[in-house]
Design a protein around this motif. Structure first.
Motif, PDB file in Angstrom:
ATOM      1  N   LEU A 221      44.955  25.268  42.714  1.00  0.00           N
ATOM      2  CA  LEU A 221      43.636  24.654  42.908  1.00  0.00           C
ATOM      3  C   LEU A 221      42.594  25.302  42.011  1.00  0.00           C
ATOM      4  CD1 LEU A 221      43.620  24.228  46.801  1.00  0.00           C
ATOM      5  CD2 LEU A 221      43.930  22.443  45.053  1.00  0.00           C
ATOM      6  N   ILE A 222      42.647  26.627  41.898  1.00  0.00           N
ATOM      7  CA  ILE A 222      41.717  27.319  40.993  1.00  0.00           C
ATOM      8  C   ILE A 222      41.961  26.878  39.556  1.00  0.00           C
ATOM      9  CG2 ILE A 222      41.135  29.569  40.004  1.00  0.00           C
ATOM     10  CD1 ILE A 222      41.543  30.792  42.739  1.00  0.00           C
ATOM     11  N   LEU A 223      43.238  26.769  39.183  1.00  0.00           N
ATOM     12  CA  LEU A 223      43.565  26.353  37.819  1.00  0.00           C
ATOM     13  C   LEU A 223      43.078  24.939  37.548  1.00  0.00           C
ATOM     14  CD1 LEU A 223      44.980  27.053  35.171  1.00  0.00           C
ATOM     15  CD2 LEU A 223      47.111  26.181  36.167  1.00  0.00           C
ATOM     16  N   LEU A 224      43.267  24.049  38.496  1.00  0.00           N
ATOM     17  CA  LEU A 224      42.796  22.668  38.329  1.00  0.00           C
ATOM     18  C   LEU A 224      41.283  22.623  38.204  1.00  0.00           C
ATOM     19  CD1 LEU A 224      43.388  19.646  38.278  1.00  0.00           C
ATOM     20  CD2 LEU A 224      43.261  19.650  40.787  1.00  0.00           C
ATOM     21  N   ALA A 225      40.594  23.378  39.060  1.00  0.00           N
ATOM     22  CA  ALA A 225      39.132  23.414  38.979  1.00  0.00           C
ATOM     23  C   ALA A 225      38.671  23.970  37.639  1.00  0.00           C
ATOM     24  CB  ALA A 225      38.575  24.263  40.123  1.00  0.00           C
ATOM     25  N   TYR A 226      39.379  24.984  37.136  1.00  0.00           N
ATOM     26  CA  TYR A 226      39.013  25.552  35.835  1.00  0.00           C
ATOM     27  C   TYR A 226      39.207  24.535  34.716  1.00  0.00           C
ATOM     28  CZ  TYR A 226      39.071  28.317  31.601  1.00  0.00           C
ATOM     29  OH  TYR A 226      38.821  28.776  30.319  1.00  0.00           O
ATOM     30  N   LEU A 227      40.305  23.785  34.756  1.00  0.00           N
ATOM     31  CA  LEU A 227      40.551  22.791  33.710  1.00  0.00           C
ATOM     32  C   LEU A 227      39.433  21.752  33.678  1.00  0.00           C
ATOM     33  CD1 LEU A 227      44.407  22.261  34.177  1.00  0.00           C
ATOM     34  CD2 LEU A 227      43.258  23.341  32.226  1.00  0.00           C
ATOM     35  N   VAL A 228      38.999  21.311  34.859  1.00  0.00           N
ATOM     36  CA  VAL A 228      37.894  20.345  34.912  1.00  0.00           C
ATOM     37  C   VAL A 228      36.625  20.981  34.360  1.00  0.00           C
ATOM     38  CG1 VAL A 228      36.435  18.985  36.447  1.00  0.00           C
ATOM     39  CG2 VAL A 228      38.908  19.091  36.835  1.00  0.00           C
ATOM     40  N   TRP A 229      36.362  22.211  34.777  1.00  0.00           N
ATOM     41  CA  TRP A 229      35.159  22.898  34.300  1.00  0.00           C
ATOM     42  C   TRP A 229      35.215  23.112  32.792  1.00  0.00           C
ATOM     43  CZ3 TRP A 229      30.391  24.541  34.286  1.00  0.00           C
ATOM     44  CH2 TRP A 229      30.035  25.663  33.555  1.00  0.00           C
ATOM     45  N   ARG A 230      36.360  23.605  32.296  1.00  0.00           N
ATOM     46  CA  ARG A 230      36.450  23.993  30.887  1.00  0.00           C
ATOM     47  C   ARG A 230      36.417  22.798  29.950  1.00  0.00           C
ATOM     48  NH1 ARG A 230      36.570  24.057  26.476  1.00  0.00           N
ATOM     49  NH2 ARG A 230      37.355  25.545  24.916  1.00  0.00           N
ATOM     50  N   PHE A 231      37.093  21.715  30.292  1.00  0.00           N
ATOM     51  CA  PHE A 231      37.229  20.619  29.338  1.00  0.00           C
ATOM     52  C   PHE A 231      36.385  19.390  29.676  1.00  0.00           C
ATOM     53  CE2 PHE A 231      41.187  23.053  28.865  1.00  0.00           C
ATOM     54  CZ  PHE A 231      41.112  23.335  27.506  1.00  0.00           C
ATOM     55  N   VAL A 232      35.660  19.447  30.802  1.00  0.00           N
ATOM     56  CA  VAL A 232      34.802  18.310  31.160  1.00  0.00           C
ATOM     57  C   VAL A 232      33.351  18.737  31.352  1.00  0.00           C
ATOM     58  CG1 VAL A 232      34.392  16.447  32.804  1.00  0.00           C
ATOM     59  CG2 VAL A 232      36.743  17.124  32.248  1.00  0.00           C
ATOM     60  N   LEU A 233      33.131  19.813  32.086  1.00  0.00           N
ATOM     61  CA  LEU A 233      31.780  20.166  32.510  1.00  0.00           C
ATOM     62  C   LEU A 233      31.137  21.291  31.718  1.00  0.00           C
ATOM     63  CD1 LEU A 233      32.358  20.073  36.381  1.00  0.00           C
ATOM     64  CD2 LEU A 233      31.491  18.241  34.902  1.00  0.00           C
ATOM     65  N   MET A 234      31.922  22.161  31.088  1.00  0.00           N
ATOM     66  CA  MET A 234      31.360  23.346  30.462  1.00  0.00           C
ATOM     67  C   MET A 234      30.386  22.968  29.348  1.00  0.00           C
ATOM     68  SD  MET A 234      33.242  26.618  28.617  1.00  0.00           S
ATOM     69  CE  MET A 234      33.857  27.325  30.144  1.00  0.00           C
ATOM     70  N   PRO A 235      29.169  23.520  29.365  1.00  0.00           N
ATOM     71  CA  PRO A 235      28.194  23.206  28.312  1.00  0.00           C
ATOM     72  C   PRO A 235      28.433  24.062  27.071  1.00  0.00           C
ATOM     73  CG  PRO A 235      27.214  24.677  29.927  1.00  0.00           C
ATOM     74  CD  PRO A 235      28.603  24.377  30.428  1.00  0.00           C
ATOM     75  N   PHE A 236      28.322  23.434  25.903  1.00  0.00           N
ATOM     76  CA  PHE A 236      28.431  24.142  24.631  1.00  0.00           C
ATOM     77  C   PHE A 236      27.172  23.897  23.819  1.00  0.00           C
ATOM     78  CE2 PHE A 236      32.841  23.454  25.876  1.00  0.00           C
ATOM     79  CZ  PHE A 236      33.388  24.710  25.658  1.00  0.00           C
ATOM     80  N   SER A 237      26.823  24.861  22.976  1.00  0.00           N
ATOM     81  CA  SER A 237      25.600  24.728  22.189  1.00  0.00           C
ATOM     82  C   SER A 237      25.738  23.684  21.093  1.00  0.00           C
ATOM     83  CB  SER A 237      25.235  26.081  21.563  1.00  0.00           C
ATOM     84  OG  SER A 237      26.268  26.532  20.700  1.00  0.00           O
ATOM     85  N   ASN A 238      26.976  23.421  20.641  1.00  0.00           N
ATOM     86  CA  ASN A 238      27.142  22.463  19.543  1.00  0.00           C
ATOM     87  C   ASN A 238      28.506  21.781  19.634  1.00  0.00           C
ATOM     88  OD1 ASN A 238      26.357  21.087  17.237  1.00  0.00           O
ATOM     89  ND2 ASN A 238      27.274  22.602  15.870  1.00  0.00           N
ATOM     90  N   GLY A 239      28.865  21.308  20.800  1.00  0.00           N
ATOM     91  CA  GLY A 239      30.159  20.664  20.977  1.00  0.00           C
ATOM     92  C   GLY A 239      31.277  21.671  21.169  1.00  0.00           C
ATOM     93  N   ASP A 240      32.378  21.215  21.749  1.00  0.00           N
ATOM     94  CA  ASP A 240      33.508  22.090  22.060  1.00  0.00           C
ATOM     95  C   ASP A 240      34.326  22.347  20.800  1.00  0.00           C
ATOM     96  OD1 ASP A 240      35.616  23.471  23.066  1.00  0.00           O
ATOM     97  OD2 ASP A 240      36.196  21.982  24.562  1.00  0.00           O
TER      98      ASP A 240
END
Length: 687
Positions: A221-240
């Motif tokens: 569950l932690i891994l799934l939540a991280y994947l959503v956060w990292r590749f969907v929600l995480m903000p980047f200053s100039n794109g991923d």
């Protein structure tokens, strides 16, 4: 009474053996190493802007990873040896965590677990240990990952302490995931380790599978939540910058993308398991003329003898051949899976170890797979070599060869640090102060394995600047086509890298020639160097841009360059006298030039001396002696330089032409000019 010297070592002494091995491979040269590559930019961010600005620095690619720098930088400061020792300690602790975890999984095969940890500690696929400040994050994440696995296994083994071990495991998992995404693939090894750890408790496969999945659920569950956060929600200053590019390629061209993935995966896997060992077994090992070769041989022999003594006297619980064979099968399967799964995140973002755009630093992608490769090799050793003594010898010989390789590699880094310090100190001697917003130009990148971003950061640490400036004071550019796309002086300089911004007018540049085959020192060039026979046409085309007026004669602060970073000033050898004389010539301080020339010659430096045999580097002294009326000394130096390398004829004649135009009129001036031109055959010089 006869004493019994039959010393033995219990299995829990393995961390001490690991410490000795890691120190032999990496610690011996640690005090003589410095900063490299991304170390410089990360150091500059902390020194100039404060640790709280690391969040902005890493907003480009890993916004949540800044906590490691914010935590560690105030403790370690800017002294290189502190970072070397710290990151090396993380490597050792990671090896201990690997030993602890595998010993807990295979409680009846602690000998094999110790073998794996020993091999992992010096596995030769990763060659950048000395880039300590930047890679402390990778080793800290590695340690947290294996602490998480170890805590998870202990929660199975130690039912009385299941809660604290589970909390340790989950907390360290969250922490390691906050640093990079490198360990996402390796996270898939958790259910495999749980399956192996539950072998004693659950003998029936259905019950064992159910128990494995139940215990893995919170981690999943932690891994799934991280994947959503990292590749969907995480903000980047100039794109991923590390997006899932492979899936995009598969959607567009499935056949070509999958075939390319196959080639990358096979090539990288073979390199991690087999190919990297070609660096260890180097034919140059028989070149005993190099002190570093002798040093690595002696260290390797010491490791071979020490590890053999340790393993032969270590008390490991015995196991049957059938049990060892079963362990070999399990370790081989787990190791193969670990190698592939650990490297999977690199392939998913469409990178590869062997095809990476920056091959000098690509082997960091193999870090996570080192445990899997070590498992494969130890499993093969257990299967192929039956007698215990022979196993010990083969393993210890492998460790000795790996240690020797790491020592030779560390020695290369030692020389890179000396090369860097030589450049930076010479630059400060020649330019004690440089006006802010000055571009430093070179024909080529001055240091191998280090880009302009890193060298620019180092130069900004050489000179004092206001705290948290909006713009950096200096930046380095190279003239090689593809790096500056303009004609000399036709365009201003602008650079944006992460949180750093630099801009300068086209006229605010200084051209520098690093040490090359025909020089002993770095050269700060000007329009007067157009006759130099060894400057390329490209560099000569930019001479008119070099504005020496940006250079000041006196340092702004006496505590710069910071000794903590750059060390104490080197011994005053030839390049010190040349740089100071060249600065004095720029300032037309002819008496200072003469003083330096007299001091240099008193130390035995002449154009005929090997350490001072570049005619270009005697030009300031020729002009200094001539302007002070010491004509014969100026003529003698000119004649020596000319006979040393007649390709300098035109430049020497040009120097005497400037002397004719600028030196004060004296009774013997015309006679001296005539003699100099006659000795240099200036009337015959072609232009």
């Amino acid at each position: 009474m006869k004493k019994n010297w039959n010393i033995t070592f219990p299995y829990w002494t393995a961390p001490l053996a690991l410490l000795a091995l890691v120190f032999a491979g990496f610690g011996l040269l640690a005090p003589r190493l410095g900063f490299y590559w991304d170390d410089w930019a990360q150091l500059l961010a902390g020194q100039l802007y404060g640790v709280d600005r690391y969040w902005r620095y890493f907003a480009f690619d890993r916004p949540t990873s800044a906590w490691t720098h914010a935590l560690v930088m105030p403790l370690l400061g800017a002294k290189p040896v502190h970072w070397q020792v710290f990151t090396l300690s993380l490597r050792w602790l990671t090896a201990v965590a690997v030993w602890w975890t595998l010993s807990s999984v295979w409680q009846h095969h602690r000998r094999q677990a110790t073998f794996v940890a020993l091999l992992f500690a010096v596995y030769p696929v990763f060659t950048q240990q000395q880039i300590s400040l930047a890679y402390h994050q990778h080793w800290l994440q590695y340690l947290l990952y294996w602490l998480s696995l170890g805590g998870m296994v202990q929660a199975v083994r130690q039912r009385r302490y299941r809660l604290p071990f589970s909390l340790l495991s989950l907390t360290t998992m969250l922490l390691h995931l906050s640093i990079t995404e490198f360990f996402l693939g390796a996270e898939m090894l958790r259910p495999a380790l749980l399956w192996l750890a539950l072998a004693q408790d659950e003998t029936l496969y259905p019950a064992r599978l159910k128990s494995t999945l139940r215990r893995w659920l919170p981690y999943a569950l932690i891994l799934l939540a991280y994947l959503v956060w990292r590749f969907v929600l995480m903000p980047f200053s100039n794109g991923d910058p590390h997006s899932l590019a492979l899936f995009e390629r598969i959607a567009a061209q499935p056949g070509a993308a999958l075939f390319d993935l196959f080639k990358r995966s096979v090539g990288d896997t073979l390199y991690i398991v087999l190919g990297n060992w070609s660096n260890v077994i180097d034919l140059d090992l028989v070149n005993f003329q190099r002190p570093s070769t002798w040093f690595s041989w002696l260290a390797g022999i010491a490791v071979l003898a020490g590890m053999l003594m340790y393993l032969n006297r270590a008390r490991f619980a015995p196991s049957s051949p059938e049990e060892d064979e079963r362990w070999s099968r399990q370790a081989a399967l787990l190791g193969a899976a670990a190698v592939v799964m650990s490297t999977l995140p690199i392939w998913v973002v469409d990178d590869a170890i062997l095809l990476f755009l920056d091959p000098d630093h690509a082997d960091r992608f193999a870090l996570v797979a080192m445990v899997g490769a070590s498992l494969l090799w130890v499993a093969y050793l257990e299967w192929a070599v039956k007698r215990a003594g022979h196993k010990y010898f083969v393993l210890c010989l492998t460790l000795a060869l790996a240690v020797g390789f790491h020592l030779r590699n560390a020695n290369e880094y030692r020389w890179r640090w000396e090369e860097q310090k030589n450049f930076y100190w010479q630059l400060v001697w020649r330019a004690p102060a440089i006006q802010p917003q000055t571009a430093i130009l070179t024909e080529e990148i001055p240091f191998a394995y280090q880009g302009l971003f890193s060298t620019s950061a180092a130069i900004n640490l050489l000179y004092p600047q206001p705290t948290a400036p909006e713009r950096l004071a200096y930046w380095m550019y190279s003239l090689i086509p593809g790096r500056i796309h303009s004609q000399p002086g036709s365009i201003d300089f602008h650079t944006q890298m992460r949180m750093f911004y630099f801009e300068a007018r086209a006229a605010n540049a200084v051209l520098v020639q690093p040490v090359f085959q025909m020089s002993n020192c770095i050269w700060v060039l000007s329009k007067n160097d157009g006759e130099n026979p060894y400057l390329s046409p490209l560099t000569k085309g930019w001479l008119s841009v070099s504005n020496l007026g940006r250079i000041g004669a006196q340092p702004i602060r006496s505590d710069y360059p910071p000794a903590e970073i750059f060390g104490d000033p080197p011994q005053q050898t030839w390049c010190y006298y040349f740089q100071k004389a060249d600065l004095a010539r720029q300032m037309q301080d002819w008496q200072q030039v003469i003083n330096l020339g007299n001091q240099a010659q008193a130390q035995g430096y002449r154009p005929t001396a090997n350490s001072a045999n570049s005619p270009h580097e005697w030009m300031p002294f020729i002009e200094g002696y001539a302007h002070s009326g010491q004509w014969q000394e100026a003529i003698s130096l000119s004649s020596d330089a000319y006979h040393l390398d007649r390709n300098y004829q035109q430049q020497l004649c040009a120097v005497w032409q400037r002397i004719d135009e600028s030196a004060p009129a004296k009774a013997d001036k015309d006679e001296a000019l005539a003699e100099a031109r006659q000795r240099l055959a200036c009337d015959q010089a072609t232009h």
